[in-house]
Design a protein around this motif. Sequence first.
Motif, PDB file in Angstrom:
ATOM      1  N   LYS A 182       0.850  -1.210   0.000  1.00 17.47           N
ATOM      2  CA  LYS A 182       0.000   0.000   0.000  1.00 17.47           C
ATOM      3  C   LYS A 182       0.878   1.250   0.000  1.00 17.47           C
ATOM      4  O   LYS A 182       0.632   2.210  -0.734  1.00 17.47           O
ATOM      5  N   TRP A 183       1.897   1.227   0.823  1.00 22.98           N
ATOM      6  CA  TRP A 183       2.816   2.380   0.907  1.00 22.98           C
ATOM      7  C   TRP A 183       3.500   2.614  -0.433  1.00 22.98           C
ATOM      8  O   TRP A 183       3.549   3.737  -0.946  1.00 22.98           O
ATOM      9  N   LEU A 185       2.592   1.733  -3.436  1.00 20.76           N
ATOM     10  CA  LEU A 185       1.652   2.228  -4.452  1.00 20.76           C
ATOM     11  C   LEU A 185       1.368   3.716  -4.235  1.00 20.76           C
ATOM     12  O   LEU A 185       1.346   4.491  -5.192  1.00 20.76           O
ATOM     13  N   ALA A 186       1.166   4.089  -2.967  1.00 20.31           N
ATOM     14  CA  ALA A 186       0.858   5.492  -2.670  1.00 20.31           C
ATOM     15  C   ALA A 186       2.034   6.398  -3.035  1.00 20.31           C
ATOM     16  O   ALA A 186       1.857   7.539  -3.466  1.00 20.31           O
ATOM     17  N   GLU A 187       3.250   5.879  -2.873  1.00 14.28           N
ATOM     18  CA  GLU A 187       4.444   6.688  -3.136  1.00 14.28           C
ATOM     19  C   GLU A 187       4.892   6.616  -4.602  1.00 14.28           C
ATOM     20  O   GLU A 187       5.810   7.324  -5.001  1.00 14.28           O
ATOM     21  N   GLY A 188       4.305   5.693  -5.360  1.00 11.96           N
ATOM     22  CA  GLY A 188       4.723   5.537  -6.761  1.00 11.96           C
ATOM     23  C   GLY A 188       5.999   4.719  -6.919  1.00 11.96           C
ATOM     24  O   GLY A 188       6.705   4.843  -7.919  1.00 11.96           O
ATOM     25  N   GLU A 247      -0.228  -1.337 -12.661  1.00 11.85           N
ATOM     26  CA  GLU A 247       0.782  -1.346 -11.592  1.00 11.85           C
ATOM     27  C   GLU A 247       1.067  -2.794 -11.187  1.00 11.85           C
ATOM     28  O   GLU A 247       0.162  -3.638 -11.201  1.00 11.85           O
TER      29      GLU A 247
END
Length: 338
Positions: A182-183, A185-188, A247
């Motif tokens: 999750k982290w 993905l949120a950060e790219g 992704e």
Amino acid sequence: MGELGMSQLIDNYGRKHRDLRVSLTDRCSLRCSYCMPHDFSDWLKSEHLLNTDELMLIIENAVAVGIEEVRLTGGEPLLRADIVEIVSRISSLPNAPKLSLTTNGLRLKELAKPLADAGLERINVSLDTLDRGRFKTLTYRDRIDDVFSGLSAARAAGLAPIKINAVLLQGVNDDEAPALLKWALAEGFSLRFIEQMPLDAGGIWNRETMVTAGVVLAALSKEFDLVAATDRGSSPAEEFFINGTQETVGIIASVTQPFCGACDRLRLTSDGQLRSCLFSLEEMDLRSVVRNPELSPAQIAQEISTRFHKTVAGKLPGHGINDVTFIQPRRPMSAIGG
Ligand code: SAM
Ligand code: SF4
């Protein structure tokens, strides 16, 4: 030189070697337990480490024999005082190889921009947990904030993609796979989980307790819809599309699902030894070639070429981790280059 004129590093099993992993030092600023014990002290002799010119001589000639991609690693490659010069000189080579670097990220805050300016494009940063206490337990250093600020600096410097490598250990961070994803993905960032391999200096690897790719995939699948991508090529990571998007998350199942059949990698240690595999028990000495004052540049080039081809010719079909006859190499991961 055109494709036909290029030398090719093809082994007895038809595998073409294009990728050279170059360890720049066996020293490190962290002590990840699955890599080296906190009181490790069996370092390589400093007089054996290749200097910048010796290293460049080998890399130049490696490109001439067919290497198309170089990954700088270690130990911790950003501990080398000449790291920006090394990146700049590799990027400026005629027929420059694709260049990337694997780091624990601690020095990226100050080095990301100079490295990007010197020609580095891609970077892998290792981070196994998002929790400060766990990071300290895992690495013996209270430096998670340096990794986060290093990652921000890497993004600001335009390094892309930024890949995150994570190793999960039972009872330490094995519940963190979904949170890490999750982290990321949120950060790219692009996340890959690596199975723990029997390559640590402390000999703590245990088949019974290692966190397998299957366990990681099951944990992720509880929270994400994952579909395996088909075209893997020579990549060690099996990629999965996440929730119907483009992704992906990668899983490197070196132990439970070896991918040796598609391996295109060779490894150069920081003391100038060429290896055909992380798990090789043999090495080919290149240091004595580049340090031989009696050889002309042409003779050095010829000898390096010969030794690359011999190394490739001696490459075994697989790493043998799952054979009863398996012997862990004397050199740990930190001295081979991960
Ligand atoms: N110090 C840098 C870093 O940590 O990214 C580069 C060298 S480190 C040896 C390269 C990668 O190897 C890291 O992602 C690390 O997690 C991984 N690694 C180290 N020991 C390992 C082991 N026993 N099994 C699997 N991966 C390991
Ligand atoms: Fe250092 Fe990388 Fe090994 Fe961790 S994995 S101890 S950061 S070389």
